[in-house]
Every structure is written in C-alpha cells, then in structure tokens.
Motif scaffolding. Sequence first.
Motif, PDB file in Angstrom:
ATOM      1  N   HIS A 251      25.046   9.630  39.163  1.00 42.16           N
ATOM      2  CA  HIS A 251      24.613  11.630  38.860  1.00 42.16           C
ATOM      3  C   HIS A 251      24.964  11.890  40.643  1.00 42.16           C
ATOM      4  N   SER A 265      21.924  16.497  37.614  1.00 41.12           N
ATOM      5  CA  SER A 265      20.778  16.146  36.699  1.00 41.12           C
ATOM      6  C   SER A 265      20.941  14.716  35.639  1.00 41.12           C
ATOM      7  N   LEU A 266      19.836  13.583  35.988  1.00 39.79           N
ATOM      8  CA  LEU A 266      20.088  13.206  34.888  1.00 39.79           C
ATOM      9  C   LEU A 266      19.296  13.609  33.625  1.00 39.79           C
ATOM     10  N   THR A 267      20.078  12.538  32.082  1.00 35.85           N
ATOM     11  CA  THR A 267      19.933  13.406  30.875  1.00 35.85           C
ATOM     12  C   THR A 267      18.492  12.408  29.943  1.00 35.85           C
ATOM     13  N   THR A 290      20.870   8.158  41.852  1.00 37.03           N
ATOM     14  CA  THR A 290      19.944   9.062  41.967  1.00 37.03           C
ATOM     15  C   THR A 290      19.123   9.446  43.421  1.00 37.03           C
ATOM     16  N   LEU A 292      18.301  12.443  44.408  1.00 36.90           N
ATOM     17  CA  LEU A 292      17.701  13.524  44.312  1.00 36.90           C
ATOM     18  C   LEU A 292      15.872  12.627  43.219  1.00 36.90           C
ATOM     19  N   ASP A 294      13.168  14.010  42.555  1.00 35.32           N
ATOM     20  CA  ASP A 294      12.591  14.596  41.696  1.00 35.32           C
ATOM     21  C   ASP A 294      13.296  13.497  40.061  1.00 35.32           C
ATOM     22  N   GLN A 295      14.553  13.596  40.736  1.00 32.65           N
ATOM     23  CA  GLN A 295      15.358  13.049  38.924  1.00 32.65           C
ATOM     24  C   GLN A 295      14.749  11.499  39.263  1.00 32.65           C
ATOM     25  N   LYS A 296      14.537  10.842  40.454  1.00 38.24           N
ATOM     26  CA  LYS A 296      13.919   9.886  40.201  1.00 38.24           C
ATOM     27  C   LYS A 296      12.235   9.520  39.302  1.00 38.24           C
ATOM     28  N   LEU A 298      11.245  11.988  36.885  1.00 35.86           N
ATOM     29  CA  LEU A 298      11.712  11.989  35.335  1.00 35.86           C
ATOM     30  C   LEU A 298      12.058  10.475  35.008  1.00 35.86           C
ATOM     31  N   ALA A 299      13.465   9.977  35.899  1.00 36.73           N
ATOM     32  CA  ALA A 299      13.119   9.009  35.019  1.00 36.73           C
ATOM     33  C   ALA A 299      11.935   8.023  35.208  1.00 36.73           C
TER      34      ALA A 299
END
Length: 425
Positions: A251, A265-267, A290, A292, A294-296, A298-299
Amino acid sequence: MHITIVTIFPEFFDSALSCGLLGQARERGLVSFSFVNPRDFAFDRHRSVDDRPYGGGPGMVMTLPPLKRAMQSIETPGQIVAMTPRGKPFCQSMAESLSHQRALTLVCGRYEGYDERFTSLFPVEETSVGDMVLNGGETAALAVIEATTRLIPGFMGHADSGSEESFAAGLLEYPHYTRPEEFEELVVPEVLLSGDHAAIAAWRRKKSLETTLARRPDLFDQVDMDRADMQYLASIMRQRMGRNLYLCLVHGPVRNKYGQDAVVSLTNLDLHDIARVSRTYGLGGFSVVTPLEDQKKLAATLLSHWTSGPGGQRNPDRAEALSLVSVHDRIEDAMHAVKAKTGQAPIVFATSATAEKTVSLRCVQHTLTTSPILLLFGTGHGLTEDTLEFTTGCLRPIRPFDVYNHLSVRAAAAITVDRLLGDVG
C-alpha cells in the motif's frame, strides 16, 4: 561368484565377510573370497608398497612394481574394479551388472592412491561410493561387495526382497512398520492394516515417489513412470510450490494516478479475498505492507475480529484464511518474516502491468521448487520504480498484448496464483 580383494590390510575384512547373510552365503558356496596383498610382492626388507609422488606434495603413492605383480598372480581376475574418489559413482545398476560376473577383483587403494599408470596396465573400472575421503578403499569395497552379492540368486531368503528395495526400481524405498501397532502414541498407517493389497501397493508407490522427490530428485532421470505417477508428482510439486509462495500487497510507497509516490488505504475486501486465495492454494503466507499507523491499527482490528473474535466463531473457514495475514511497515520486514519462517531469504518478484523487464511464469515456477518467493502486488497505480529496482524481475502482465490493463488487485492476485499453481485438466 569368486571375489579377489587386493589390499594391504586383508584382516580388515575378517569379521564383515563372516557374519549375517554374507557369512551364510559363503557357507553355502554362493560366494567365495581370496586376498592378495601387494606387500607380499615387494622385494625390499620393509615390504614397501608406496613412494613419494613426483612433483612433490603431501602423502605417498602406491608404487607399480608390487601392485603389478600382485595383479598378475590372480589366475582369474574377471572384471577389475578399483576404489577411488574420482571414479564413476557406484549405484544399484552397477551392482546389478557386477552380480552376473563369475569372478570379480576389487582393488583397494591406500595413501594418495595408486600410480596413474596402473590403469594403463590393466583394464580397470574406477568407482566411488560417495563424495567423501576414506582412509582407504577397503570400506568402499565392503559396500560394493554387499550391494553386489545380495543380488546373487539364493542369497536372500525371500525372492522378492531385492526387487522391492531402495533403487531396485530407481526410487527410494517406502517406509516400513512392524509390531506393536501403536508405540508411544505413534501408530501404523491405517492402510497397512487394511489387508487390501492393491491399496497397500498404491500407498507404497506414492510413498516411494514422495521420499525420492524430497531426498533424491535426481533419480527421476532414470525412472520409468506411468501417467498416474506423473500426476501424483505434479500434485506434490504444486503443494511444495504453494508453500514456497508468499504474497505481499503493498500500500505504500506506490504510485498515484499522477505518477507520484503515495500511500493508499487498505480495504477490507482486499484482505479477505487475497487471504482466501492464499488459503485455497496452500500458500506460505500473505503480507500487507503499509507505513501508516492508522492503517496498521485498522488491519489489526479487522484481523482480530475474524481470527479470534466473533467473526471467526461464526465463520471458522474465514478465520483460517485470515490467519495467514501479517502486517508490516516495509517490504524488507515482510522479507525478514519469510526468512524467519523458512530459514531462507526469499527471492522477490513483482507484478506490473507496465514493466518492461519481465520474467516468465515458468521461471517463477522453477524457482518455487527450491526457494521461497515473495511476490509483490501494488495498489493504487502500481509499484514505484524504487521498489521494482530491488526485485529479481516482474511477471509479465496478465494481458500483455491488450491496451486495457486495469484489473483489481484481488482479481490479478487470483489469476496470477492460479497460473502459477493451478491444476491442469
């Protein structure tokens, strides 16, 4: 069969040739032995059989005069085989050939070997029992004797014993089991207890194929195999290749639509679908990269819901697939994770719809048979040039001759994995 052993240490063979099946074969007259010691043919008071090498260097060399006289004393030498590390590898087919000889002479070298002119004086076939250095040829000669004499008719108690052993059909042998049926919670495979001789034979054949593939794949060059054997080996190879394949969804950094470096952003859908592809094809793992925070997070939330939370309780198959997913800051971290799991640094390939320097599927498939591969997929508008620089190469685009190359990364991953590992027919 009569075997003459030329050696300066005849006492080396006293026990080995007198015990077990070999001792019984001697008693029944199936095989006999005599010894010729080159020292008995030396003329000096020290009974010398060696001298310093011309040209200098360490060690000594077996000298010709006593060795020649020793060989000339043998009335019926038959085929002459000399033990030497530089010889042709000794194998089952050579043992089979030697077993038909009525007379055989085995020459055991010592020191640095024998004078090279020995092979010009006598019709010697040189052989080696392995890529190692022994003190002398006596140990090697014992291996040749055992492998050869046990093929003489009547040597073994059961007529089929020789035909069902390792190398007899070119393959390594299947595993054996005996009583008790269970030992320290280790059990005998159920098929061997079934009494179904056809099923047992099929199981044994598959196990021979598996063992040979794992330990001596070079033997397949000399094995006659039918279509069923080939199909079974192909299925094993696909499984092995699958375990060596690791997907990595990048990403960031990736290119945006303006060709600039960016992070996207990841989905949820990407995680689920590519994880399910990875599990379906038995891959080693699936990494998401990633930088980021916040993305980690979220994952991590998504993965924990499906692997250890209520989502996994309702859908254990999805939990199994998503358990393959790991999240990393950088591609290098994903590479280190693969190395930690496999013990080998992965070879990195990439996918790209626009790369000019490409590799074929066959190249990647060949690599998968021996090495782990980390296969990169880019999000956004593809991987950056910097990322592509440290890869071994890029797979050719899925539609290389079409102007439209805009598959979703989920579809591209599924198609690519299937082309690498999918069943045919």
